[in-house]
Write a protein that holds these residues in place. Structure first.
Motif, short mmCIF file in Angstrom:
data_model
loop_
_atom_site.label_atom_id
_atom_site.label_comp_id
_atom_site.label_asym_id
_atom_site.label_seq_id
_atom_site.Cartn_x
_atom_site.Cartn_y
_atom_site.Cartn_z
N ASP A 1 -43.22 -22.41 -27.73
CA ASP A 1 -42.43 -23.40 -28.47
C ASP A 1 -40.98 -23.37 -27.99
O ASP A 1 -40.35 -24.43 -27.81
CB ASP A 1 -42.46 -23.12 -29.97
N ARG B 1 -37.11 -29.61 -23.18
CA ARG B 1 -36.77 -30.92 -23.75
C ARG B 1 -35.26 -31.11 -23.79
O ARG B 1 -34.74 -32.14 -23.37
CB ARG B 1 -37.35 -31.05 -25.16
N ARG B 2 -34.55 -30.09 -24.27
CA ARG B 2 -33.09 -30.18 -24.34
C ARG B 2 -32.46 -30.33 -22.96
O ARG B 2 -31.55 -31.13 -22.76
CB ARG B 2 -32.51 -28.94 -25.02
N ARG C 1 -35.11 -17.65 -29.50
CA ARG C 1 -36.19 -18.19 -30.35
C ARG C 1 -36.19 -17.55 -31.73
O ARG C 1 -36.44 -18.22 -32.72
CB ARG C 1 -37.54 -18.08 -29.67
N GLU D 1 -38.94 -26.43 -26.16
CA GLU D 1 -37.71 -26.96 -26.74
C GLU D 1 -36.56 -26.89 -25.75
O GLU D 1 -35.78 -27.85 -25.61
CB GLU D 1 -37.34 -26.19 -28.02
#
Length: 61
Positions: A36, A43-44, A26, A40
């Motif tokens: 966050d 999602r990936r 991060r 992410e």
């Protein structure tokens, strides 16, 4: 862009090594929070072509 209202909480436990890897990633990406970064990465992971999640199959860990 308007802020997304998040109404669900997900708690996970990580060991020291996993947390260090998450934090290193991060910071490298300039992300402001661990949440966050986890969103992410989730999602990936769920959008990788050919991944089991795309076919509705159980994930093999």
């Amino acid at each position: 862009m308007p802020a997304v209202k998040r109404t669900y909480r997900l708690q996970i436990m990580l060991n020291a090594e996993e947390l260090a890897v998450l934090d290193a990633w991060r910071f490298k990406k300039g992300m402001s929070s661990r949440s966050d970064a986890v969103r992410e990465l989730l999602r990936r992971g769920l959008t990788v072509k050919g991944h089991e999640a795309d076919r509705g199959e159980p994930l093999q860990i």
